[in-house]
Design an enzyme around this catalytic site. Structure first.
Site, PDB file in Angstrom:
ATOM      1  N   LYS A 115       0.843  -1.208   0.000  1.00 21.06           N
ATOM      2  CA  LYS A 115       0.000   0.000   0.000  1.00 21.06           C
ATOM      3  C   LYS A 115       0.876   1.256   0.000  1.00 21.06           C
ATOM      4  O   LYS A 115       1.730   1.427   0.856  1.00 21.06           O
ATOM      5  CB  LYS A 115      -0.911  -0.008   1.232  1.00 21.06           C
ATOM      6  CG  LYS A 115      -1.640   1.316   1.501  1.00 21.06           C
ATOM      7  CD  LYS A 115      -2.581   1.226   2.712  1.00 21.06           C
ATOM      8  CE  LYS A 115      -3.153   2.594   3.090  1.00 21.06           C
ATOM      9  NZ  LYS A 115      -4.034   2.543   4.277  1.00 21.06           N
ATOM     10  N   ASP A 143      -2.657  10.160   4.097  1.00 22.05           N
ATOM     11  CA  ASP A 143      -4.049   9.766   4.322  1.00 22.05           C
ATOM     12  C   ASP A 143      -4.732  10.763   5.260  1.00 22.05           C
ATOM     13  O   ASP A 143      -4.548  10.723   6.472  1.00 22.05           O
ATOM     14  CB  ASP A 143      -4.083   8.351   4.931  1.00 22.05           C
ATOM     15  CG  ASP A 143      -5.504   7.828   5.123  1.00 22.05           C
ATOM     16  OD1 ASP A 143      -6.453   8.478   4.622  1.00 22.05           O
ATOM     17  OD2 ASP A 143      -5.655   6.769   5.761  1.00 22.05           O
ATOM     18  N   LYS A 157     -10.013  12.351   9.191  1.00 20.27           N
ATOM     19  CA  LYS A 157      -9.420  11.887  10.447  1.00 20.27           C
ATOM     20  C   LYS A 157      -9.372  13.025  11.462  1.00 20.27           C
ATOM     21  O   LYS A 157      -9.444  14.199  11.097  1.00 20.27           O
ATOM     22  CB  LYS A 157      -7.987  11.399  10.187  1.00 20.27           C
ATOM     23  CG  LYS A 157      -7.902  10.102   9.400  1.00 20.27           C
ATOM     24  CD  LYS A 157      -6.464   9.622   9.332  1.00 20.27           C
ATOM     25  CE  LYS A 157      -6.354   8.316   8.586  1.00 20.27           C
ATOM     26  NZ  LYS A 157      -7.059   7.182   9.234  1.00 20.27           N
ATOM     27  N   ASP A 169       1.714   6.227   5.721  1.00 17.46           N
ATOM     28  CA  ASP A 169       0.698   5.302   5.220  1.00 17.46           C
ATOM     29  C   ASP A 169       1.125   4.619   3.913  1.00 17.46           C
ATOM     30  O   ASP A 169       0.363   3.867   3.317  1.00 17.46           O
ATOM     31  CB  ASP A 169      -0.641   6.041   5.040  1.00 17.46           C
ATOM     32  CG  ASP A 169      -1.845   5.127   5.204  1.00 17.46           C
ATOM     33  OD1 ASP A 169      -1.694   4.033   5.773  1.00 17.46           O
ATOM     34  OD2 ASP A 169      -2.938   5.514   4.748  1.00 17.46           O
ATOM     35  N   ASP A 228     -12.235   6.917   4.379  1.00 17.00           N
ATOM     36  CA  ASP A 228     -10.990   6.641   5.093  1.00 17.00           C
ATOM     37  C   ASP A 228     -10.555   5.177   4.942  1.00 17.00           C
ATOM     38  O   ASP A 228      -9.455   4.807   5.320  1.00 17.00           O
ATOM     39  CB  ASP A 228     -11.155   7.010   6.577  1.00 17.00           C
ATOM     40  CG  ASP A 228      -9.818   7.188   7.284  1.00 17.00           C
ATOM     41  OD1 ASP A 228      -8.786   7.229   6.586  1.00 17.00           O
ATOM     42  OD2 ASP A 228      -9.826   7.296   8.528  1.00 17.00           O
ATOM     43  N   GLU A 272      -9.444   3.692   2.405  1.00 19.13           N
ATOM     44  CA  GLU A 272      -8.925   3.894   1.043  1.00 19.13           C
ATOM     45  C   GLU A 272      -7.853   2.883   0.660  1.00 19.13           C
ATOM     46  O   GLU A 272      -7.690   2.569  -0.517  1.00 19.13           O
ATOM     47  CB  GLU A 272      -8.373   5.324   0.909  1.00 19.13           C
ATOM     48  CG  GLU A 272      -6.918   5.538   1.369  1.00 19.13           C
ATOM     49  CD  GLU A 272      -6.695   5.256   2.841  1.00 19.13           C
ATOM     50  OE1 GLU A 272      -7.668   5.289   3.608  1.00 19.13           O
ATOM     51  OE2 GLU A 272      -5.539   4.985   3.231  1.00 19.13           O
ATOM     52  N   ARG A 275      -7.546  -0.323   1.066  1.00 20.06           N
ATOM     53  CA  ARG A 275      -8.052  -1.558   0.457  1.00 20.06           C
ATOM     54  C   ARG A 275      -8.492  -1.317  -0.984  1.00 20.06           C
ATOM     55  O   ARG A 275      -8.510  -2.250  -1.784  1.00 20.06           O
ATOM     56  CB  ARG A 275      -9.202  -2.112   1.321  1.00 20.06           C
ATOM     57  CG  ARG A 275     -10.390  -1.211   1.416  1.00 20.06           C
ATOM     58  CD  ARG A 275     -11.296  -1.572   2.591  1.00 20.06           C
ATOM     59  NE  ARG A 275     -10.705  -1.196   3.890  1.00 20.06           N
ATOM     60  CZ  ARG A 275     -11.301  -1.402   5.058  1.00 20.06           C
ATOM     61  NH1 ARG A 275     -12.472  -1.999   5.111  1.00 20.06           N
ATOM     62  NH2 ARG A 275     -10.705  -1.033   6.184  1.00 20.06           N
TER      63      ARG A 275
END
Ligand code: BES
Ligand code: MN
Ligand code: ZN
Length: 498
Positions: A265, A270, A277, A288, A347, A349, A351
Site C-alpha cells: 500500500k 491519508d 481523520k 501510510d 478513510d 482507502e 483496500r
C-alpha cells in the site's frame, strides 16, 4: 560505515575499539577469555565486582593501557545462553556499535558475534552483525539545516582466522544488501508528504532498479484508466498530485522460474478524505505508504541477494485528500475485475488501492501473492503498536513460510482468521460489496474485502498498521520509521525459493 572481513587476532589488533561479548552467568572463554588473560584478569574483575553480568545489551568499556594495542575494549552482554538466537546478535552488535559511535571511535573491530559459543554459522552470524550494526547507525536528518556531524565509526572489521575463508565476507555482503533495502524504506517513510509523493516513490524505485538491476515500470493515470482501475483512481482523484502504479521485477526474463508477487500500500498521505481523520489520527499518516516502501526496499534486497525466483513488486501509490474532485461516501466505484464497491467510508482507502493491485497481480500467474499494508487501526488495537503485524492467509504453506520468516528476522507476525462471517459486514444494498464494515468491524472485514480481488491459490495479507514508526525496545531500530517488512519479505522470498 564500511564493513569487511579481515584476518587478525583480537589481542594484537590495532584499532580504536574492539568488540567482544559475554553470556550471562557463563564461565569466561573464547575471545573474552583471551582478552581477560592479556588484561591480567580485568574482565573477570568486572564480573566478580558485579559491574558486568552479561545481561542482554549491557555494555562495559575497558582501557587496556599498554597491554593491548587496541585503544578500548567494548564488552557487550548476550543475555542467557538458552534464550540466544540470531536476533541476540543483531541487538548486541547494535548496542556495541552505538557505544563506539558515542566514543567517536573511528576504526572498530569485532568478533563475529554468535559464531563462537552462540553456535551460529559464520555466514549467518556475520550477516546478523552487519544488519544490527548498519541498522542501528541509521540516522535520518530530514530537512535539518545545521551542519551534518561527522559519522562514527568509519570502518568495522570482522576478525576471521583464515584469509581463504569467504563465509564471513558472504554474510557481510548479504547483510549489506538487506540493510540497504531497509534504509530505502526508512527514508521513504520518514520523508514528509510534500517530498514523498507517488512520483517521488516511483523515482526512488527507478533509481534503485538501476543500481541493483531490476526491471522498472510506473503506470500513470492514463494507463490506469485504460486498465479500468476504478478503485485506485477513485481514491487518487481528490489530490492534485497524480497517482503512480510502480512495478519492479527481479528475473523478469526468466520464464523458467516460479513467480511470487509482493504488493504494498502506497498512500503517501491519508487525510481520511471526506470522512476526515482527527488531528491526532492524521499525525502519522505520512507513513501510510510504509507497506509500499517495504516492498520497494525488499525488491532491492532480493535483487542484491540474487534470489532464484521471478519476483514482482507492485506499489499502487496515491494521496487520500479532500477537494472539489475528491470521492465521496455513497459513491460506487468499479474495480478492474468488475467488482462494484459502495464507498461507505472514504478513510477505508488503502483496500481500494490494493484491490486493483491484487487484480493486476493475477496477470503474472503467481504461485503466491503477499500484500503488506498499514490498513486498519483495529490491527494496532489488537496486537499493540510497535509489537507485531497481523497475518491472514488462504494457504497453510504460505502462512508457515511467512511465520518462520517473521521469527528469523524478529519482524513479528501474528496469525488472524479469514472467517466467512466477516463477509456479512461488507454486504451492500447498492453494489457488490462496500468498502467499510462500519464501527464494530475492523481488521478481519478489511482482509475479507481484499479477498474479493484474489484469483490465485495462495494469498497472504499483512496488516502492519502498528509497525511503521517507533519499534518497542529495539536497539537497531532508531526512533522514527522502522523499515518493517523489508527483512521479513526478503527472508520469506528466500525461503520460498528453497
Ligand atoms: N491508514 C489507515 C489505518 C491506520 C491507522 C494506519 C492508524 C496506521 C495507524 C487506514 O487507511 C484507515 O484509515 N483505516 C480505517 C478504516 C475504517 C474507516 C474502516 C481505520 O482503521 O479506522
Ligand atoms: Mn484511511
Ligand atoms: Zn490509510
Amino acid at each position: 560505515m564500511e564493513i569487511k572481513a579481515v584476518p587478525g587476532r583480537i589481542e594484537t589488533y590495532t584499532t580504536d575499539a574492539i568488540i567482544i561479548n559475554l553470556f550471562e552467568g557463563v564461565e569466561l572463554g573464547g575471545a573474552a577469555g583471551a582478552v581477560d588473560a592479556v588484561l591480567n584478569g580485568a574482565v573477570r574483575e568486572l564480573i566478580q565486582n558485579g559491574d558486568f553480568t552479561g545481561k542482554n545489551g549491557q555494555i562495559a568499556v575497558l582501557y587496556p593501557r599498554t597491554l593491548m594495542v587496541a585503544k578500548r575494549v567494548i564488552l557487550v552482554g548476550l543475555g542467557q545462553q538458552d534464550k540466544f538466537n540470531v536476533d541476540t546478535v543483531r541487538r548486541a552488535s547494535a548496542s556495541a556499535i552505538l557505544k563506539a559511535r558515542d566514543l567517536k571511535a573511528n576504526h572498530v573491530a569485532s568478533v563475529i558475534q554468535g559464531a563462537g559459543a552462540g553456535g551460529l554459522s559464520i555466514e549467518i552470524a556475520a550477516q546478523a552483525v552487519t544488519e544490527g550494526s548498519l541498522l542501528a547507525l541509521y540516522n535520518y536528518r530530514g530537512q535539518k539545516s545545521d551542519e551534518k556531524p561527522e559519522d562514527f565509526p568509519k570502518t568495522l572489521d570482522l576478525l576471521i582466522l583464515d584469509e581463504q575463508d569467504t563465509r564471513a565476507a558472504d554474510g557481510i555482503k548479504a547483510g549489506m544488501a538487506i540493510a540497504a533495502g531497509v534504509r530505502v524504506a526508512r527514508d521513504l517513510v520518514n520523508l514528509p508528504p510534500n517530498f514523498c509523493n507517488p512520483a517521488y516513490m516511483a523515482s526512488v524505485a527507478s533509481e534503485m532498479a538501476l543500481t541493483v538491476g531490476l526491471k522498472f515500470m510506473a503506470l500513470d493515470k492514463a494507463q490506469m484508466e485504460t486498465l479500468k482501475m476504478g478503485a485506485l483512481l477513485g481514491v487518487a482523484q481528490g489530490s492534485d498530485t497524480p497517482p503512480r502504479f510502480i512495478i519492479l521485477e527481479h528475473n523478469a526474463d526468466r520464464t523458467d522460474l516460479p513467480t511470487v508477487v509482493l504488493v504494498g500500500k502506497g498512500v503517501t498521505f491519508d487525510t481520511g478524505g471526506y470522512d476526515i481523520k482527527t488531528a491526532d489520527g492524521m499525525g502519522t499518516m505520512k507513513g501510510d505508504m510504509a507497506g509500499g516502501a517495504a516492498v520497494i526496499g525488499a525488491m532491492g534486497a532480493i535483487a542484491g541477494l540474487n534470489i532464484p525466483l521471478h519476483v514482482v513488486g507492485l506499489v499502487p501509490a496515491a494521496d487520500n485528500m479532500i477537494s472539489g474532485h475528491a470521492y465521496r461516501p455513497q459513491e460506487v466505484l468499479t474495480a478492474s475485475n468488475g467488482v462494484t464497491i459502495e464507498i461507505t467510508n472514504t478513510d477505508a482507502e488503502g483496500r481500494l488501492l490494493l484491490a486493483d493491485a491484487l487484480v493486476y497481480a493475477s496477470r503474472y500467474q503467481p504461485k503466491a501473492v503477499v500484500d503488506i499494508a498499514t490498513l486498519t487501526g483495529a490491527c494496532v488495537t489488537a496486537l499493540g503498536a510497535g509489537v507485531a503485524a497481523g497475518l491472514f492467509s488462504t494457504d497453510d504453506q504460505l502462512r508457515d513460510k511467512l511465520m518462520s520468516a517473521g521469527t528469523e528476522t524478529a519482524e513479528k507476525l501474528w496469525p488472524l482468521p479469514l472467517f466467512p462471517e466477516y463477509e456479512k459486514s461488507i454486504e451492500s444494498n447498492t453494489a457488490d460489496i462496500k468498502n467499510s464494515g462500519g464501527a464494530r468491524s475492523g481488521v478481519g472485514s478489511a482482509a475479507i474485502f481484499l479477498k474479493h480481488f484474489v484469483s490465485y491459490p495462495a494469498w497472504a495479507h499483512i496488516d502492519m498498521a502498528g509497525m511503521m514508526f517507533d519499534a518497542v525496545d529495539n536497539p537497531y531500530v532508531p526512533k522514527g520509521a522502522t523499515g518493517y517488512g523489508v527483512r521479513l519479505l526478503t527472508e520469506f522470498v528466500k525461503r520460498w525459493a528453497e
